[in-house]
Design an enzyme around this catalytic site. Structure first.
Site, short mmCIF file in Angstrom:
data_model
loop_
_atom_site.label_atom_id
_atom_site.label_comp_id
_atom_site.label_asym_id
_atom_site.label_seq_id
_atom_site.Cartn_x
_atom_site.Cartn_y
_atom_site.Cartn_z
N HIS J 22 60.73 37.83 48.90
CA HIS J 22 60.15 36.54 48.57
C HIS J 22 59.16 36.09 49.65
CE1 HIS J 22 60.92 31.98 47.74
NE2 HIS J 22 59.72 32.37 47.35
N ASP J 30 39.12 46.17 46.08
CA ASP J 30 38.12 46.98 45.38
C ASP J 30 37.70 48.18 46.23
OD1 ASP J 30 35.99 46.36 47.19
OD2 ASP J 30 35.56 44.52 46.09
N ASP J 66 55.44 34.27 42.95
CA ASP J 66 56.21 33.21 43.60
C ASP J 66 56.16 31.92 42.78
OD1 ASP J 66 57.59 31.64 45.34
OD2 ASP J 66 56.39 32.14 47.10
N MET J 76 38.92 35.48 46.00
CA MET J 76 37.99 35.06 47.05
C MET J 76 36.90 34.18 46.43
SD MET J 76 35.69 37.51 49.47
CE MET J 76 36.95 38.71 49.87
N TYR J 116 40.18 37.05 54.21
CA TYR J 116 40.30 38.21 55.10
C TYR J 116 41.48 38.03 56.07
CZ TYR J 116 35.74 40.02 53.64
OH TYR J 116 34.70 40.55 52.92
N TYR J 134 33.51 40.66 43.66
CA TYR J 134 34.55 39.63 43.84
C TYR J 134 35.85 40.03 43.13
CZ TYR J 134 31.34 36.38 46.04
OH TYR J 134 30.49 35.79 46.92
N ASN J 136 38.60 41.57 44.62
CA ASN J 136 39.84 41.60 45.41
C ASN J 136 40.79 40.50 44.96
OD1 ASN J 136 38.99 43.66 47.33
ND2 ASN J 136 37.50 42.12 48.01
#
Lengths: 149, 149, 149, 149, 149, 149, 149, 149, 149, 149
Positions: J22, J30, J66, J76, J116, J134, J136
């Protein structure tokens, strides 16, 4: 150290004794035994500075002897013609009797080079600093009974 | 398996419990606890599929609680406002009482994030599969008394 | 085992004592000392089942104490108010005197937490099974004199 | 470095000599001996830049020769027809005599390829920088007597 | 061993000297220097039983000193008030002069604790068995000139 | 890089050449040779992008050829019937002659599969990017003479 | 833990079950089986404290039995003359039937020492704490059908 | 070796170039650069005996330069006052232009110590045997465009 | 990812393909192939979730087939009597033809157990998730021609 | 491969997903993401050649998001002023909705450099070959509910 477990059993030795199973063999060797070269395929555990009897006593407190064979304990036969005395064997008999009702009957003697051959395939060799002669001893692990836990 | 030692204590766990000393801490965590990331500097031992109570009982059979501090057992405080029930704590109290005469008095509660911080510096984290809520428990090891061996 | 070297010094311990240099420190700890956690950055060597005095005696046979500082031997100060007796210190004094002419003068006492801090940066920690109280001892290595070889 | 132990015995060499037992063999080889390829199953210890005599002397100070066989020291037989002189053997005899009362009698000579075969199963090979011819020497470890420690 | 390369340079030392680059530092330490603890972040190479001068001479045969700084060779300053003599420094000066035209001018002296601090960040520490006092020496590697290969 | 040592000899290659002894063999292989699979029991060192001649020249500068056998250099025999030209062999002869007075006489040719068998037991295989045909070459190390150092 | 996957399957066990392919064999062993020595060439996974049935059930949820052979499940034949009862086999039959329509037909019995020989070449041995007799069981993996994913 | 890939790119270098991502940096260093000490947190790949230009050319064949920054190529600024010539920079410009339409514009110059600091955090350092001055070069990886595969 | 190299070739696969030499063999296996047990002496590379054709296509872009043998590509022969169809073989033929002018002629079929035996000695096994039947394919690497780089 | 588990989840990935707990975070990156350098303190798992959507779908089949935080999925943020389109986000929303009833509401957007920073402390980074911009995505693991197993 742990409650109820002899402090001479090091953490690593405890692990190894626990992971052994029925029919695996263990050698407790004296101080001049070539434990490292004999044990290249085994796990060698060092207990430098200790005698064999105190190690044997501690091991047998947690380690059952094999009841499926007649002589789960092996000593190295005296070489024919050698006038040596082996008083340490009496000590071993008393210790074995404390933990296995067969006592002396559970102890066999095997010829020197057979002993070496079996030692090479043992699961573990415990290297002690024992000085007595003919003091190496080999134990075959038995089954842990449910009522023992 | 070994005589007199609960079989749920794996060989590696036995080794780790034995090498811990006075004041080292141990966490028994539930199945959703991030044991591997929390335990990057610890030894993580997995006991998947077991509940915490059976592990706690087995550990306390060999592992003394610290008698130099008041509360060697720690639970994670319920977050204020959370109506959750924690019946597993009663189980823990009974188990602790079997092995430490202080019983419930030996158990403290610490705030959630303090608990996490202390878990990160524990010597060992045992990851179980426990499903109950607020089930993580932390133990501080005491001194093994000579008469206990 | 080797001629002239106490058999309690295990092969690995001998290696470590030998590779230590002037000013490196060594802890011989009792059976409840958290040697593995204290020694995360040290080399921990286990001599389970032995007492500190027999290890100290064997170590000092080959290991010179630092003569550039006044107290190369350190014991942990008794916590103020603790009525404990420390008879093992007398034993230590006698052993030190056998190997270093300064004897008792070479032994200092440092506060408990300072002792722990220094233990964490020791080169080696030897974990024994000693049961006496206040039995941990720290040694600082000196220079091996040419005439000693 | 340690008190009473020759400083040419490196920490690792000391460890290896100590863990060898009765009947394990050790080769001290010259600078052109293919120690690494011969020693693929052994422990190779490098003492580059040293001659064999100084290493032999230091080793024998702590390492007993086997008294259960006649010739625990072996040299490589001169190949028939080779007019080479082997003055270094005289040096070896003198050093052996200092540590074993049998002296020259304890030294045997074995055929070149038998020597290689035995070297491959030695426990340790010490690679020196010795330049003399026929300088390789093999030692079989004996029993450390109680009165020697 | 190799043609044209001193046999005291062990295979591993040769590798390390070769992989060092411009401005990397090397310490040749005496027999009591705590090389292993000082060198936790360095590569420690043991040349037990050798003196520093013979190692220095061999190293400088293949290892250029930095010509971009004034004193690429460093010795540890004598502690103020210490009446010790340092005859080994004269030996060092002669050896340096054989391989670097600056000779004694290339040698600087730095305060003891600064020396230790720099030793800790050296690329390599060579541990010898040197017995002389104030014998530790540090070298900073220079550029290998094309005409030197 | 080091003074007096060809810069194409990488640190690891230098180490391996140095630790080889009398009679150990080395293969310098071309770019299509299956160096990794042939060398499973050897040390494989990659010098991608280089030709064999420049590597051979650098190796022979420090590596003596065996003078105890007639042909310490081996090339792979041209398969009978194969009209291939092997101009690179002339280059090899010239290089060998620079470092061994026997020159071309020291070079033997062995049948393809024998070559492979010997390659599998070589101490080292250097994998280059050589594109010429029949370019693999095997060298047997000789004795380093004292006057060569 | 993961959704849809029994929590008794530890992360490592899940990995191993997944990387096994068609015809690879798996042993689920009881608490006295010498799993570590039998499994020297296998991957041994410990599930101390669990019984075989709960592990078998969880494994079969994700692990297909081989449909290309008649009896992909193997039990150890009762030694002739042994009056032992094997009630756990009935449990195994019911579990197998839940996951493989062949049920009991998919289960064969092999002689004790053949069982051991096959166990030694199994891909994985899961060591449980099962106490029942004749409880070891071996499974051969089948093909995962596209419609099963 | 592989089709279409320069043979100077060793297997390991190919792996590393491939696993680098957008914005990771790569240093191609000359023969005196302290690549191993600078690259303690990087992957150091040795291409001993090669010059930087041939490595740069091969790398750029498969490695795109970052188009999101102006100067993805960095050279070390000449120290003010140093009259050195840097003809190798012209070579670099021509090579860069072959693979990146920005050519010389993509090349920046950074102060010496900043260059070192960035080198320490590079993903990879390729150690060549280049002898030219001011020859170290750093490349920042760009995005591989779909049409480039 | 790199320019000009298919992104399905992982960094590690690229390394392995590159270090393979003439006559080394590679298996691209389907999702049920026991790649890990077959590949105990090989390098196993996982490309889970991919089909064999896309991997084959990418591999052949950089990997030449052996031109010194007739059938460098091997498929597993259909077991006699098995009515299975093998449409994926047509796909393989087309892909091979794109990269090797021999096309279908370069593809041989070998008996099932011979295929397994050869797979066990392959240099690499790529484990895919391919679901088609009889989809395993083995490639023998050829010589990279200079004009291909 | 296993029954009921997507075959794109490699054995190692399955292990890692299972051992996460948890609040541990996972990044699916990517093809140009610097996964290895960002993931120096994480476990990097390569799924070269796959797109992010197929990996995301497979992961969410076994991995709960979660529920204790609002946005367990992070993308991002588009850099202000960048006119880029992000159609892959629509795909992500649909996939998330299949496995979490919150759907799009569970997805947050965080500034590039914060993304990051969080990636660097993720437990795992899965490196795909995705080419979309974009793409990720970061997931925070939730609690596995008892009814889910």
């Amino acid at each position: 150290m742990l409650k109820g477990i002899p402090s001479i059993l090091s953490p690593e030795l405890l692990k190894v004794l626990c992971e052994m199973g029925h029919s695996d063999r263990l050698v407790i060797s004296d101080g001049n035994f070539p434990a490292e070269s004999m044990g290249k395929d085994s796990i060698v555990i060092r207990l430098d500075g200790h005698g064999v009897p105190e190690v044997l006593e501690a091991v047998l407190k947690v380690f059952p002897l094999d009841e499926y064979i007649d002589e789960p304990v092996s000593l190295m036969e005296v070489v024919p013609g050698d006038p040596v005395e082996t008083p340490i064997w009496d000590t071993y008999e008393k210790i074995v009797l404390k933990y296995d009702k067969r006592g002396k009957e559970a102890i066999g003697h095997i010829e020197r080079f057979s002993f070496y051959d079996q030692a090479k395939t043992a699961y573990t060799i415990i290297a002690t600093g024992e000085r007595a002669l003919y003091a190496n001893i080999m134990l075959q692990k038995g089954v842990v009974q449910p009522e023992e836990q």
